[in-house]
Write a protein that holds these residues in place. Structure first.
Motif, PDB file in Angstrom:
ATOM      1  N   VAL A  70       0.963  -0.873   0.125  1.00 20.50           N
ATOM      2  CA  VAL A  70      -0.357   0.275   0.006  1.00 20.50           C
ATOM      3  C   VAL A  70       0.695   1.100   0.279  1.00 20.50           C
ATOM      4  O   VAL A  70       2.368   1.046   0.502  1.00 20.50           O
ATOM      5  CB  VAL A  70      -0.659   0.318   1.230  1.00 20.50           C
ATOM      6  CG1 VAL A  70      -2.029  -1.260   0.994  1.00 20.50           C
ATOM      7  CG2 VAL A  70      -0.034   0.454   2.791  1.00 20.50           C
ATOM      8  N   GLU A  71       0.311   2.524  -0.062  1.00 20.73           N
ATOM      9  CA  GLU A  71       0.949   3.608  -0.162  1.00 20.73           C
ATOM     10  C   GLU A  71       0.246   4.919   1.085  1.00 20.73           C
ATOM     11  O   GLU A  71      -0.533   4.655  -0.011  1.00 20.73           O
ATOM     12  CB  GLU A  71       1.107   3.710  -1.563  1.00 20.73           C
ATOM     13  CG  GLU A  71       1.607   5.279  -1.294  1.00 20.73           C
ATOM     14  CD  GLU A  71       2.179   5.994  -2.790  1.00 20.73           C
ATOM     15  OE1 GLU A  71       1.031   6.895  -3.361  1.00 20.73           O
ATOM     16  OE2 GLU A  71       3.279   5.903  -4.587  1.00 20.73           O
ATOM     17  N   ALA A  72       1.280   4.788   2.089  1.00 21.02           N
ATOM     18  CA  ALA A  72       0.288   6.006   2.901  1.00 21.02           C
ATOM     19  C   ALA A  72       0.493   6.921   2.939  1.00 21.02           C
ATOM     20  O   ALA A  72       1.938   7.078   2.333  1.00 21.02           O
ATOM     21  CB  ALA A  72       0.007   5.710   3.517  1.00 21.02           C
ATOM     22  N   TYR A  73       0.749   8.322   3.248  1.00 19.85           N
ATOM     23  CA  TYR A  73       0.878   9.217   4.164  1.00 19.85           C
ATOM     24  C   TYR A  73       1.252   9.623   5.433  1.00 19.85           C
ATOM     25  O   TYR A  73       0.087   9.299   6.324  1.00 19.85           O
ATOM     26  CB  TYR A  73       0.431  10.604   3.459  1.00 19.85           C
ATOM     27  CG  TYR A  73       0.277  10.818   2.017  1.00 19.85           C
ATOM     28  CD1 TYR A  73      -0.357   9.926   0.852  1.00 19.85           C
ATOM     29  CD2 TYR A  73       1.252  11.343   1.180  1.00 19.85           C
ATOM     30  CE1 TYR A  73       0.198  10.063  -0.217  1.00 19.85           C
ATOM     31  CE2 TYR A  73       1.670  10.970  -0.069  1.00 19.85           C
ATOM     32  CZ  TYR A  73       0.460  10.169  -1.029  1.00 19.85           C
ATOM     33  OH  TYR A  73       0.849  10.321  -2.292  1.00 19.85           O
ATOM     34  N   PHE A  74       2.230   9.927   5.723  1.00 21.79           N
ATOM     35  CA  PHE A  74       2.162  10.362   7.468  1.00 21.79           C
ATOM     36  C   PHE A  74       3.174  10.993   7.617  1.00 21.79           C
ATOM     37  O   PHE A  74       3.452  12.125   6.929  1.00 21.79           O
ATOM     38  CB  PHE A  74       2.719   9.813   8.529  1.00 21.79           C
ATOM     39  CG  PHE A  74       2.324   7.972   8.254  1.00 21.79           C
ATOM     40  CD1 PHE A  74       1.623   7.684   8.824  1.00 21.79           C
ATOM     41  CD2 PHE A  74       3.004   7.068   6.863  1.00 21.79           C
ATOM     42  CE1 PHE A  74       1.314   5.896   8.149  1.00 21.79           C
ATOM     43  CE2 PHE A  74       2.793   5.954   6.926  1.00 21.79           C
ATOM     44  CZ  PHE A  74       2.197   4.883   7.464  1.00 21.79           C
ATOM     45  N   ASP A  75       2.654  12.112   8.674  1.00 25.97           N
ATOM     46  CA  ASP A  75       2.757  12.798   9.968  1.00 25.97           C
ATOM     47  C   ASP A  75       3.902  12.373  10.482  1.00 25.97           C
ATOM     48  O   ASP A  75       2.315  11.835  11.734  1.00 25.97           O
ATOM     49  CB  ASP A  75       2.004  14.577  10.314  1.00 25.97           C
ATOM     50  CG  ASP A  75       1.404  15.709   9.015  1.00 25.97           C
ATOM     51  OD1 ASP A  75       0.387  15.806   9.379  1.00 25.97           O
ATOM     52  OD2 ASP A  75       2.267  14.798   8.210  1.00 25.97           O
ATOM     53  N   PHE A  76       5.225  12.941  11.105  1.00 23.85           N
ATOM     54  CA  PHE A  76       5.763  12.221  12.424  1.00 23.85           C
ATOM     55  C   PHE A  76       6.739  13.037  13.045  1.00 23.85           C
ATOM     56  O   PHE A  76       7.155  14.088  12.187  1.00 23.85           O
ATOM     57  CB  PHE A  76       5.956  10.847  11.880  1.00 23.85           C
ATOM     58  CG  PHE A  76       7.488  10.994  10.819  1.00 23.85           C
ATOM     59  CD1 PHE A  76       8.155  11.140  11.173  1.00 23.85           C
ATOM     60  CD2 PHE A  76       7.168  10.770   9.342  1.00 23.85           C
ATOM     61  CE1 PHE A  76       9.805  11.552  10.366  1.00 23.85           C
ATOM     62  CE2 PHE A  76       7.536  11.129   8.667  1.00 23.85           C
ATOM     63  CZ  PHE A  76       9.282  11.479   9.073  1.00 23.85           C
ATOM     64  N   THR A  77       7.430  12.714  13.888  1.00 23.60           N
ATOM     65  CA  THR A  77       8.270  13.373  14.316  1.00 23.60           C
ATOM     66  C   THR A  77       8.822  11.731  15.578  1.00 23.60           C
ATOM     67  O   THR A  77       9.021  11.152  15.947  1.00 23.60           O
ATOM     68  CB  THR A  77       7.372  14.442  15.783  1.00 23.60           C
ATOM     69  OG1 THR A  77       6.865  15.936  14.956  1.00 23.60           O
ATOM     70  CG2 THR A  77       9.438  15.310  16.833  1.00 23.60           C
ATOM     71  N   THR A  78      10.506  12.456  15.368  1.00 20.52           N
ATOM     72  CA  THR A  78      11.363  11.073  15.902  1.00 20.52           C
ATOM     73  C   THR A  78      11.822  11.974  16.803  1.00 20.52           C
ATOM     74  O   THR A  78      12.831  12.885  16.228  1.00 20.52           O
ATOM     75  CB  THR A  78      12.367  10.209  14.242  1.00 20.52           C
ATOM     76  OG1 THR A  78      11.265   9.859  13.623  1.00 20.52           O
ATOM     77  CG2 THR A  78      12.556   9.360  15.329  1.00 20.52           C
ATOM     78  N   ALA A  79      12.210  11.715  17.390  1.00 21.98           N
ATOM     79  CA  ALA A  79      12.703  12.014  19.153  1.00 21.98           C
ATOM     80  C   ALA A  79      14.007  11.300  20.051  1.00 21.98           C
ATOM     81  O   ALA A  79      13.583  10.283  19.964  1.00 21.98           O
ATOM     82  CB  ALA A  79      12.044  12.845  19.803  1.00 21.98           C
ATOM     83  N   PRO A  80      14.806  12.418  20.136  1.00 22.09           N
ATOM     84  CA  PRO A  80      15.729  10.974  21.043  1.00 22.09           C
ATOM     85  C   PRO A  80      15.206  11.183  22.342  1.00 22.09           C
ATOM     86  O   PRO A  80      14.501  11.765  23.302  1.00 22.09           O
ATOM     87  CB  PRO A  80      16.969  11.723  21.454  1.00 22.09           C
ATOM     88  CG  PRO A  80      16.559  13.434  21.251  1.00 22.09           C
ATOM     89  CD  PRO A  80      15.316  13.250  19.976  1.00 22.09           C
ATOM     90  N   ARG A  81      15.766   9.673  23.145  1.00 23.89           N
ATOM     91  CA  ARG A  81      15.638   9.464  24.161  1.00 23.89           C
ATOM     92  C   ARG A  81      16.234   9.879  25.743  1.00 23.89           C
ATOM     93  O   ARG A  81      17.455   8.740  24.532  1.00 23.89           O
ATOM     94  CB  ARG A  81      13.936   8.224  24.236  1.00 23.89           C
ATOM     95  CG  ARG A  81      13.787   7.659  25.603  1.00 23.89           C
ATOM     96  CD  ARG A  81      12.705   7.464  25.672  1.00 23.89           C
ATOM     97  NE  ARG A  81      12.834   5.642  24.726  1.00 23.89           N
ATOM     98  CZ  ARG A  81      13.326   4.795  25.673  1.00 23.89           C
ATOM     99  NH1 ARG A  81      13.743   4.389  26.909  1.00 23.89           N
ATOM    100  NH2 ARG A  81      13.893   3.648  25.026  1.00 23.89           N
TER     101      ARG A  81
END
Length: 651
Positions: free
Chosen positions: A102-113
């Motif tokens: 499938v093809e999908a679209y995402f808003d995301f944030t990747t942050a250090p822990r």
């Protein structure tokens, strides 16, 4: 008094229930390998995988390798800096739902822990599936197509001028497949001085050109058009790289608007050997077998600066892709040029190998110019025009030969066979439509007007693409030229020759040869495919728009040094060019005093700044008051000044 953690965040069961029930996608990853230690229901459902805990991203999502998402997660762990994306397009296999790819679209944030000492121990990712929102917008955009068409007709004259000055298409050749993309810089003064060209030569070689004129606007576009015309003319006339570059170098010396333009010229032969010259321009890239390499710079600075331009040689193996590009794709906001160059090579290698997005049927050169552009600007945007021109050695398609019975039933068979052959050649849509119409007219004309004398009479079609990109198709019958049966002479004269007239209008040339043994109609048409001339929103919906607000250029006096010395801090680009010129005039008293310029803090060196520095250095030499440039090894300025052969002290 030490507080009980359960009284602060709740018990483990309660926290787990809240985490599992959140509607936003959440995942936690631990350690250098970034093993997944937590993934809530929303995350598992969206990705179509139930078993994620205990796996690394590479193990959990092998089907999205090359789409720059997993790479971002590891980069956040290494740098400790969060990164975000808006409406990123991702292709993956939803195993659990049975939907397949499938093809999908995402808003995301990747942050250090971080641990309690501030050390990075893992990464947390939170995302939202915005596919429905994107699809709704795409539907609305399709419904607004007519309004967009009217808007396009009313676009600024400057953009129309840019499109007129660039080549309308790229040649379709037997042994080389070519594709190109041109992305305009954002802003009202969008039209720039980048250009590209592909020039078929009479001996079967092809000339490939990407160049960059200083500045933006009408003047830059006009200068670009003059240089392109001269360079194309010399390549067509001589086929010699050195002669062609020498001609535009002489022209660049005569005008301020062409001074310090850069150009990369390549002449590729059918055996794969190529000659090239990088006159102040970034070196070409060669990609194949999952890797890419930069060919060495040939030497010499920008045009019109007095440099000697050498010519070098290299080789393109079958299947390899050669990429020429402008510096806009390397000098992107927030990226060091050296790191960006490494990134470009890897992204190109992935695009050519088709290891990122699944693009069945899309030729490698199209991936090299379309996907590479999308992947490079999606995280940074772009501040300048970007031009990509790619060429790939391919096996020639065999000529088409058909021998058919002389009746009208053959028309459908001819159309089908011709369509399949033209698609295999890589012909553009306009050529396919025109040639199908023209050839069907010739075949119909042969059947109706040159009926074979014998019951076993035939019609023969031969088609071949010549090394110069001209397609030659001949339709031959073995009958006599007969007057069609009509009720009146007037009917005959109105209809006679109409098919040939239509075929002639759809071809560059049409020749008819009649003999006592039959008639041969031969048409010629030069094939081409359109290059992509794009704006940012046509590349990818996930890329930031433009390069942000222009930075400030600071000129800092250094009174503690023995010599007359200043340090520059900030960008040297079109927005600060006038300030740079004025400061150099002030500090050198119009070029009459020596000056050392420290470029350590410079964050961007655009072509307009290169031209200004070249002129200032030349003026200092004439006046015996040298302008010294200092750019430490590895700095942004060092990278650019080395590329354009502008002498400087590296420390």
């Amino acid at each position: 008094m030490e507080l009980d953690p359960e009284r602060l965040v709740g018990g483990a069961d309660a926290v787990r229930a809240v985490f599992e029930g959140l509607p936003i996608m959440l995942a936690g990853l631990d350690g250098p390998e970034l093993v997944i230690v937590a993934a809530n229901a929303a995350y598992r459902t969206a990705m179509g995988r139930e078993q994620l805990v205990g796996l690394t991203p590479w193990e959990a999502f092998p089907d999205i390798v090359g789409q720059q998402t997993i790479e971002m997660v590891y980069r956040v762990y290494r740098t400790g800096r969060p990164e975000s994306g808006v409406e990123w397009r991702v292709q993956f296999d939803r195993h659990a739902t049975g939907e397949g790819v499938v093809e999908a679209y995402f808003d995301f944030t990747t942050a250090p822990r971080l641990d309690d000492k501030g050390n990075v121990v893992g990464v947390v990712l939170f995302a939202h599936d915005v596919t429905d929102r994107v699809r709704q917008r795409q539907t609305a955009e399709r419904k607004a197509a007519e309004a967009e068409r009217r808007y396009a007709e009313a676009r600024e004259v400057i953009t129309a001028l840019q499109r007129q000055l660039l080549p309308p298409g790229l040649p379709v050749l037997p042994s080389v497949r070519i594709a190109g993309s041109y992305l305009l810089a954002d802003g009202a003064d969008a039209s720039g001085g980048d250009w590209f060209d592909a020039v078929p030569l009479a001996d079967g070689r092809v000339g490939l050109v990407v160049g960059d004129v200083v500045g933006h606007g009408v003047a830059a576009s006009a200068a670009m058009g003059r240089l392109r015309a001269v360079l194309r003319d010399r390549l067509e006339e001589t086929g010699d790289v050195r002669t062609a570059v020498a001609a535009v170098d002489r022209m660049a010396r005569r005008g301020r608007d062409t001074h310090a333009a850069t150009v990369c010229v390549v002449v590729l032969d059918q055996g794969g050997d190529f000659e090239y010259c990088t006159a102040g321009h970034p070196p070409p890239l060669v990609a194949g077998a999952g890797q890419a390499r930069y060919v060495p710079l040939s030497g010499g600075g920008p045009l019109g600066t007095g440099s000697t331009h050498a010519v070098a040689t290299d080789r393109l193996d079958p299947g390899d892709v050669l990429l020429l590009y402008s510096d806009g794709i390397v000098e992107r906001p927030g990226r060091e040029p050296a790191a960006s160059s490494v990134e470009l090579a890897q992204v190109l290698a992935d695009a050519v190998a088709d290891t990122g997005y699944r693009t069945p049927g899309l030729p490698a050169v199209e991936r090299a110019t379309a996907l590479t552009l999308e992947m490079m600007i999606r995280t940074t945007g772009h501040a300048d025009d970007i031009t990509l021109l790619a060429a790939q050695r391919v096996a020639p398609v065999d000529p088409l030969h058909l021998t058919l019975p002389g009746d009208l039933e053959v028309v459908r068979a001819v159309r089908r066979a011709l369509l399949a052959w033209l698609v295999e050649l890589g012909a553009g849509e306009q050529d396919v439509v025109a040639l199908q119409h023209a050839v069907v007219e010739l075949v119909t004309n042969a059947v109706e007007h040159s009926r074979p004398d014998r019951a076993d009479g035939t019609i023969t079609l031969d088609a071949a693409l010549a090394a110069d990109g001209v397609l030659r198709i001949s339709v031959t019958d073995d009958g006599r030229w007969l007057r069609r049966c009509s009720t009146t002479d007037q009917d005959f004269h109105l209809d006679h020759g109409l098919g040939l007239a239509m075929a002639g209008g759809l071809a560059d040339e049409l020749h008819i040869a009649r003999t006592t043994h039959g008639t041969t109609a031969t048409l010629h048409r030069e094939l081409s495919r359109p290059a992509r001339l794009l704006t940012a929103d046509q590349v990818t919906s996930g890329a930031p728009a433009g390069g942000g607000e222009p930075g400030l250029l600071l000129v800092l006096d250094q009174p503690q040094t023995e010599d007359n010395r200043v340090a520059l801090d900030g960008p040297l680009d079109v927005t600060t060019g006038a300030q740079l010129t004025a400061e150099l005039d002030r500090l050198t008293l119009g070029g009459s005093h020596e000056l050392t310029v420290d470029l350590t803090g410079v964050t961007h060196v655009a072509s307009v700044a290169v031209a200004i520095l070249h002129r200032a250095v030349e003026r200092g030499e004439r006046n015996r008051a040298p302008l010294w440039l200092y750019a430490p090894a590895g700095s942004v300025a060092d990278h650019v000044l080395t590329l354009v052969s502008l002498e400087h002290d590296r420390g």
